[in-house]
Design a protein around this motif. Structure first.
Motif, PDB file in Angstrom:
ATOM      1  N   ILE A   1      12.102  -1.118  -2.129  1.00 29.49           N
ATOM      2  CA  ILE A   1      10.707  -1.318  -2.516  1.00 29.49           C
ATOM      3  C   ILE A   1      10.408  -0.511  -3.766  1.00 29.49           C
ATOM      4  O   ILE A   1      10.509   0.717  -3.778  1.00 29.49           O
ATOM      5  CB  ILE A   1       9.753  -0.892  -1.382  1.00 29.49           C
ATOM      6  CG1 ILE A   1      10.169  -1.560  -0.054  1.00 29.49           C
ATOM      7  CG2 ILE A   1       8.324  -1.240  -1.728  1.00 29.49           C
ATOM      8  CD1 ILE A   1      10.201  -3.071  -0.109  1.00 29.49           C
ATOM      9  N   VAL A   2      10.049  -1.217  -4.828  1.00 31.70           N
ATOM     10  CA  VAL A   2       9.796  -0.586  -6.118  1.00 31.70           C
ATOM     11  C   VAL A   2       8.293  -0.450  -6.318  1.00 31.70           C
ATOM     12  O   VAL A   2       7.534  -1.393  -6.083  1.00 31.70           O
ATOM     13  CB  VAL A   2      10.407  -1.410  -7.271  1.00 31.70           C
ATOM     14  CG1 VAL A   2      10.150  -0.742  -8.600  1.00 31.70           C
ATOM     15  CG2 VAL A   2      11.919  -1.589  -7.036  1.00 31.70           C
ATOM     16  N   ASN A   3       7.857   0.732  -6.746  1.00 32.92           N
ATOM     17  CA  ASN A   3       6.435   0.948  -6.998  1.00 32.92           C
ATOM     18  C   ASN A   3       5.913  -0.041  -8.038  1.00 32.92           C
ATOM     19  O   ASN A   3       6.599  -0.363  -9.002  1.00 32.92           O
ATOM     20  CB  ASN A   3       6.192   2.368  -7.509  1.00 32.92           C
ATOM     21  CG  ASN A   3       6.428   3.402  -6.437  1.00 32.92           C
ATOM     22  OD1 ASN A   3       6.660   3.086  -5.280  1.00 32.92           O
ATOM     23  ND2 ASN A   3       6.394   4.663  -6.815  1.00 32.92           N
ATOM     24  N   ALA A   4       4.680  -0.497  -7.807  1.00 34.74           N
ATOM     25  CA  ALA A   4       4.089  -1.436  -8.747  1.00 34.74           C
ATOM     26  C   ALA A   4       3.727  -0.723 -10.042  1.00 34.74           C
ATOM     27  O   ALA A   4       3.481   0.463 -10.072  1.00 34.74           O
ATOM     28  CB  ALA A   4       2.841  -2.039  -8.113  1.00 34.74           C
TER      29      ALA A   4
ATOM     30  N   ASP B   1       0.836  -1.189   0.000  1.00 35.16           N
ATOM     31  CA  ASP B   1       0.000   0.000   0.000  1.00 35.16           C
ATOM     32  C   ASP B   1       0.878   1.248   0.000  1.00 35.16           C
ATOM     33  O   ASP B   1       1.853   1.337   0.751  1.00 35.16           O
ATOM     34  CB  ASP B   1      -0.914  -0.004   1.234  1.00 35.16           C
ATOM     35  CG  ASP B   1      -1.979   1.065   1.163  1.00 35.16           C
ATOM     36  OD1 ASP B   1      -1.617   2.260   1.196  1.00 35.16           O
ATOM     37  OD2 ASP B   1      -3.167   0.721   1.082  1.00 35.16           O
ATOM     38  N   GLU B   2       0.518   2.220  -0.822  1.00 39.74           N
ATOM     39  CA  GLU B   2       1.322   3.444  -0.933  1.00 39.74           C
ATOM     40  C   GLU B   2       1.470   4.150   0.412  1.00 39.74           C
ATOM     41  O   GLU B   2       2.498   4.759   0.701  1.00 39.74           O
ATOM     42  CB  GLU B   2       0.680   4.382  -1.958  1.00 39.74           C
ATOM     43  CG  GLU B   2       1.478   5.645  -2.223  1.00 39.74           C
ATOM     44  CD  GLU B   2       0.867   6.507  -3.293  1.00 39.74           C
ATOM     45  OE1 GLU B   2       1.398   7.620  -3.531  1.00 39.74           O
ATOM     46  OE2 GLU B   2      -0.160   6.099  -3.887  1.00 39.74           O
ATOM     47  N   ARG B   3       0.446   4.059   1.280  1.00 40.89           N
ATOM     48  CA  ARG B   3       0.476   4.764   2.560  1.00 40.89           C
ATOM     49  C   ARG B   3       1.486   4.160   3.529  1.00 40.89           C
ATOM     50  O   ARG B   3       1.979   4.859   4.426  1.00 40.89           O
ATOM     51  CB  ARG B   3      -0.916   4.747   3.189  1.00 40.89           C
ATOM     52  CG  ARG B   3      -1.976   5.529   2.401  1.00 40.89           C
ATOM     53  CD  ARG B   3      -3.367   5.224   2.916  1.00 40.89           C
ATOM     54  NE  ARG B   3      -3.708   3.813   2.699  1.00 40.89           N
ATOM     55  CZ  ARG B   3      -4.864   3.270   3.082  1.00 40.89           C
ATOM     56  NH1 ARG B   3      -5.763   4.002   3.733  1.00 40.89           N
ATOM     57  NH2 ARG B   3      -5.102   1.986   2.839  1.00 40.89           N
ATOM     58  N   THR B   4       1.811   2.900   3.388  1.00 42.60           N
ATOM     59  CA  THR B   4       2.726   2.240   4.316  1.00 42.60           C
ATOM     60  C   THR B   4       3.994   1.726   3.626  1.00 42.60           C
ATOM     61  O   THR B   4       4.793   1.041   4.254  1.00 42.60           O
ATOM     62  CB  THR B   4       2.024   1.053   5.007  1.00 42.60           C
ATOM     63  OG1 THR B   4       1.498   0.162   4.000  1.00 42.60           O
ATOM     64  CG2 THR B   4       0.881   1.534   5.891  1.00 42.60           C
ATOM     65  N   ARG B   5       4.186   2.107   2.388  1.00 40.71           N
ATOM     66  CA  ARG B   5       5.325   1.581   1.619  1.00 40.71           C
ATOM     67  C   ARG B   5       6.655   1.977   2.256  1.00 40.71           C
ATOM     68  O   ARG B   5       7.618   1.202   2.238  1.00 40.71           O
ATOM     69  CB  ARG B   5       5.233   2.082   0.179  1.00 40.71           C
ATOM     70  CG  ARG B   5       6.182   1.394  -0.789  1.00 40.71           C
ATOM     71  CD  ARG B   5       5.821   1.769  -2.212  1.00 40.71           C
ATOM     72  NE  ARG B   5       4.500   1.263  -2.559  1.00 40.71           N
ATOM     73  CZ  ARG B   5       3.685   1.836  -3.443  1.00 40.71           C
ATOM     74  NH1 ARG B   5       4.063   2.958  -4.058  1.00 40.71           N
ATOM     75  NH2 ARG B   5       2.511   1.316  -3.710  1.00 40.71           N
ATOM     76  N   GLY B   6       6.720   3.162   2.808  1.00 37.09           N
ATOM     77  CA  GLY B   6       7.960   3.618   3.413  1.00 37.09           C
ATOM     78  C   GLY B   6       8.378   2.829   4.641  1.00 37.09           C
ATOM     79  O   GLY B   6       9.537   2.899   5.076  1.00 37.09           O
ATOM     80  N   LEU B   7       7.449   2.053   5.210  1.00 39.31           N
ATOM     81  CA  LEU B   7       7.757   1.239   6.382  1.00 39.31           C
ATOM     82  C   LEU B   7       8.330  -0.122   6.004  1.00 39.31           C
ATOM     83  O   LEU B   7       8.956  -0.794   6.838  1.00 39.31           O
ATOM     84  CB  LEU B   7       6.484   1.019   7.216  1.00 39.31           C
ATOM     85  CG  LEU B   7       5.705   2.268   7.640  1.00 39.31           C
ATOM     86  CD1 LEU B   7       4.409   1.866   8.338  1.00 39.31           C
ATOM     87  CD2 LEU B   7       6.547   3.151   8.548  1.00 39.31           C
TER      88      LEU B   7
END
Length: 309
Positions: free
Chosen positions: A306-309, A145-151
């Protein structure tokens, strides 16, 4: 972008087919990342944080006792039949991700700057179910999820500690994988992160793939695509001219025209201290350049990237 071509190993006498990570694996990675931060100035802050993270992984590895520990015969059957004994799906439910993550955050707490502190605080507040979802995304290679990707990189770092620790419980190194799975990690079944070319005189020129999760290395012949195992349309791409001895990194990409994928290669003949995960993070410029050309897609799986989908 220039093209260099791999050479066959010379003077090789029965290289170890599978190598398990050492006890100080994360400490050596941290040292490499600190050195790379000085050499690759545009990524200096990022690489210094990753060095802090790797050092925290070493502390967590040494000081944490996991809630679940395998019995003495837990992996005997898998080893006997040539199956990955630390299979991710089989062991996922046994690993206490919450406890592993808390130990990592405790080790990291005193060393991070203000910019990273909100990540640590947010992770501590997540429920066990939310942590599990992030871990599942990491293990599945999903962007999440974009909102938690940084974690996710911090969760991935905790997973790396857990699986590397498990390699130390194996009574012996697994056999080199064969057949359709020979390009997957023989310990946990994950895809490779990158490969390294050895410079040791006894094994000069030997290639090892390295797992991004448990850091196991396994032998794969040179000049064979690590995805489709074809060899007829391989290019070796790099950022520097072959004659340029001042290049900050020895990174190359083995790009396959048959399947359209590429995997990075780090020759220790050019830099004896090369470490696949650290050097992968430091050579993102090569990924960006290959992506701009649009001919090849990255196959290497780095859980900290982590690479964006």
């Amino acid at each position: 972008m220039t093209h260099a071509f791999g050479n066959a190993p010379t003077g090789v006498m029965h290289p170890p087919e599978v190598r398990l990570p050492d006890d100080d694996h994360f400490a050596r990675r941290a040292k490499r990342l600190r050195a790379l931060a000085e050499r690759v100035a545009p990524l200096g802050d990022f690489l210094r944080f990753m060095a802090q993270l790797a050092q925290a992984q070493q502390v967590a590895l040494e000081r944490t006792t996991p809630s679940w520990q395998p019995g003495p015969e837990a992996f005997s059957l898998a080893l006997e039949h040539g199956m990955p004994p630390l299979n991710v799906q089989a062991l996922r439910g046994d690993i206490g991700i919450r406890a592993e993550l808390d130990a990592l955050l405790d080790a990291l707490e005193l060393h991070v700057g203000q910019a990273q502190r909100p990540l640590l605080d947010t992770l501590r507040k997540l429920s066990a179910e939310e942590i599990d979802r992030l871990a599942d995304d990491v293990l599945a290679g999903e962007a999440g999820d974009e909102r938690t990707r940084g974690l996710m990189p911090l969760v991935a770092a905790a997973l790396q500690v857990a699986w590397l620790r498990l390699t130390h419980t194996l009574p012996q190194a697994p056999a080199r994988p064969v057949g359709e799975v020979r390009t997957l990690c023989p310990s946990c079944g994950s895809p490779p992160l990158a490969s390294v070319i050895e410079a040791d005189p006894q094994y000069n020129g030997v290639r090892y793939l390295q797992c991004g999760l448990c850091a196991t290395q396994w032998y794969l012949e040179r000049s064979i695509c690590s995805v489709c195992e074809q060899s007829g349309k391989l290019d070796y791409l790099s950022l520097a001219e072959e004659s340029d001895t001042t290049a900050p990194l020895p990174a190359q990409a083995e790009a396959c025209g048959d399947c359209g994928s590429y995997l990075k290669i780090f020759p220790r003949t050019l830099d004896a201290d090369a470490e696949p995960l650290a050097d992968d993070l430091a050579s993102l410029a090569l990924d960006l350049l290959i992506d701009e050309e649009g001919r090849y897609r990255r196959s290497g799986t780095n859980p900290l990237l982590i690479v964006n989908a």
